[in-house]
Enzyme design. Structure first.
Site, PDB file in Angstrom:
ATOM      1  N   THR A 125      30.367 -16.537 -10.489  1.00  0.00           N
ATOM      2  CA  THR A 125      30.047 -15.303  -9.769  1.00  0.00           C
ATOM      3  C   THR A 125      31.271 -14.570  -9.240  1.00  0.00           C
ATOM      4  OG1 THR A 125      29.074 -14.533  -7.692  1.00  0.00           O
ATOM      5  CG2 THR A 125      29.634 -16.824  -7.774  1.00  0.00           C
ATOM      6  N   GLU A 127      31.430 -13.477  -6.399  1.00  0.00           N
ATOM      7  CA  GLU A 127      31.625 -13.889  -5.003  1.00  0.00           C
ATOM      8  C   GLU A 127      32.818 -14.838  -4.870  1.00  0.00           C
ATOM      9  OE1 GLU A 127      29.892 -12.945  -2.104  1.00  0.00           O
ATOM     10  OE2 GLU A 127      28.923 -11.458  -3.370  1.00  0.00           O
ATOM     11  N   TYR A 149      28.032 -20.303  -0.095  1.00  0.00           N
ATOM     12  CA  TYR A 149      27.581 -20.109  -1.483  1.00  0.00           C
ATOM     13  C   TYR A 149      28.778 -20.057  -2.428  1.00  0.00           C
ATOM     14  CZ  TYR A 149      26.090 -17.386  -5.602  1.00  0.00           C
ATOM     15  OH  TYR A 149      25.879 -16.927  -6.880  1.00  0.00           O
ATOM     16  N   LYS A 153      30.010 -22.467  -5.459  1.00  0.00           N
ATOM     17  CA  LYS A 153      30.181 -21.948  -6.825  1.00  0.00           C
ATOM     18  C   LYS A 153      31.600 -22.204  -7.339  1.00  0.00           C
ATOM     19  CE  LYS A 153      26.319 -19.992  -8.345  1.00  0.00           C
ATOM     20  NZ  LYS A 153      25.686 -20.304  -9.631  1.00  0.00           N
TER      21      LYS A 153
END
Ligand code: NAP
Ligand code: GDP
Length: 348
Positions: A125, A127, A149, A153
């Site tokens: 991602t 992010e 999160y 990841k």
């Protein structure tokens, strides 16, 4: 006939990817969670429920992942299952680490034991970039995660590379910037906005309460991105690729455009509330997808304005059908108003 296993087939990307792979002639298997209330509405929405084989699996349970591999004997695994919402990762940092992070290791280990020739896609991602100061982020940009999160990841991203390099397995990361659609979860800001705008335009709701309106994201259209996932696994070697649109827009821009679709002035309806803000936010994400364009021939077909229109019109149509008394598989009527949730003590 090729066989694919999609973890998290009940999610936004899982449903679109299932449709895409079925159209390509794949036999499609997908993992789902045994929840107290079934959650198959997206599979009905894209009309694949009857065409896929469902396998119960849970990312904290290695045995269930091994069984899913035995049942499906896949050529390709698309690992999409995760606790995928940044906001919830602040509420459940440990659980998110277990599912979104260590879940990747459980799956890769299960694949390595069962058949290391299986090709694996890992749902990484944008992010990961966090508040990295670069104007546009690509495969070479340094990661700087800013949530539980994205920290989880990041672990999944590296485990994918470690299994690729250490065991010579075909494992690739797709570093996907935000991608949305009418079947996006209602907790994400885009769908929260289009759902509320639709309800406001039909007289079902009075206001829309949001958090940080200044955050910018590179928002694309989910069906374009699942096509890219498949391209990554057909590439001649395992590599990591960014998928994005190359444009950043603020939450405020999204709000303005969505209200414009129903001819309303957003200023009259939008409020902000501390409860919709995160302890730490990512302010600016904008992807550079040149590598995917050059090596895979991938590029986004739907850009920002069209995306906002597609999503808003879809929600207006659904609420209009609902007002007429139609019953169909859909998430919004049972969705909880976020302001009823208190996940952090308000005292400092
Ligand atoms: P999504 O709609 O939230 O779907 C997540 C899927 O994971 C659902 O099927 C969910 O099952 C399943 N799941 C959650 N916890 C699980 C657990 N403990 N065990 C087994 N399954 C579990 O997410 P998405 O938007 O399709 O995204 C797919 C993947 O791409 C995710 O890994 C996400 O983090 C990543 N990603 C998404 C974006 C984006 O913009 N959409 C961008 C970059 C990366 P239930 O239906 O039962 O909840
Ligand atoms: P993310 O990029 O994966 O975190 O996707 P989201 O759709 O959850 O959030 C995108 C951006 O919108 C983040 O910077 C959020 O802080 C911001 N945002 C502003 N108000 C809201 C809100 O009410 N809900 C959510 N989910 N995000 C909001």
């Amino acid at each position: 006939m090729k066989s694919a296993l999609i973890t998290g087939i009940t999610g936004q990307d899982g449903a679109y990817l299932a449709k895409f792979l079925l159209d390509k002639g794949y036999k499609v298997f997908g993992t789902y969670r045994r929840l107290s209330t079934p959650n198959f509405w997206r599979l009905f929405a894209v009309d694949v429920y009857d065409k896929v084989t469902l396998i119960p699996a849970e990312l904290i349970d290695s045995a269930s992942l091994t069984e899913a591999l035995k049942v499906s004997e896949p050529d390709e695994v698309y690992h999409l299952a995760a606790q995928s919402f940044v906001g919830a990762s602040f509420e459940q940092p440990v659980g998110t680490g277990q599912v979104t992070g260590i879940g990747v290791a459980r799956l890769l280990e299960a694949i390595r034991s069962f058949d290391p020739k299986i090709k694996t896609y890992q749902a990484s991602t944008s992010e990961l970039y966090g508040n990295n100061k670069k104007e546009a982020q690509n495969e070479e940009t340094t990661f700087s995660p800013a949530s539980p999160y994205s920290a989880a990841k990041l672990y999944g991203y590296w485990m994918t590379r470690i299994y690729r390099e250490g065991y010579k397995m075909f494992c690739s990361n797709g570093i996907l910037f935000n991608h949305e659609s009418p079947i996006r979860g209602l907790e994400f800001v885009t769908r929260k906005i289009t759902n509320a705008v639709s309800r406001i335009s039909l007289g079902l709701q009075k206001k829309l309460v949001l958090g940080n309106l200044d955050a910018k994201r590179d928002w694309g259209y989910a069906p374009d991105y699942v096509e890219g996932m498949h391209m990554i696994l057909q590439h001649h070697e395992p590599e990591d690729f960014v998928f994005a649109t190359g444009e950043a827009h603020s939450v405020r821009d999204f709000v303005e455009k969505a209200f414009a679709v129903v001819d309303l002035d957003w200023h009259k309806y939008v409020e902000t509330d501390q409860r919709c803000k995160r302890p730490l936010d990512v302010n600016h994400l904008c992807g550079d997808y040149s590598k995917a364009k050059e090596h895979l021939g991938w590029k986004p077909k739907v850009k920002f304005d069209e995306l906002v229109k597609i999503m808003t019109k879809a929600d207006v149509e659904r609420w209009t059908r609902w007002q007429k008394g139609e019953v169909f598989p859909w998430d919004a009527p049972n969705h909880l108003d976020e302001l009823h949730i208190l996940s952090r003590a308000l005292k400092a």
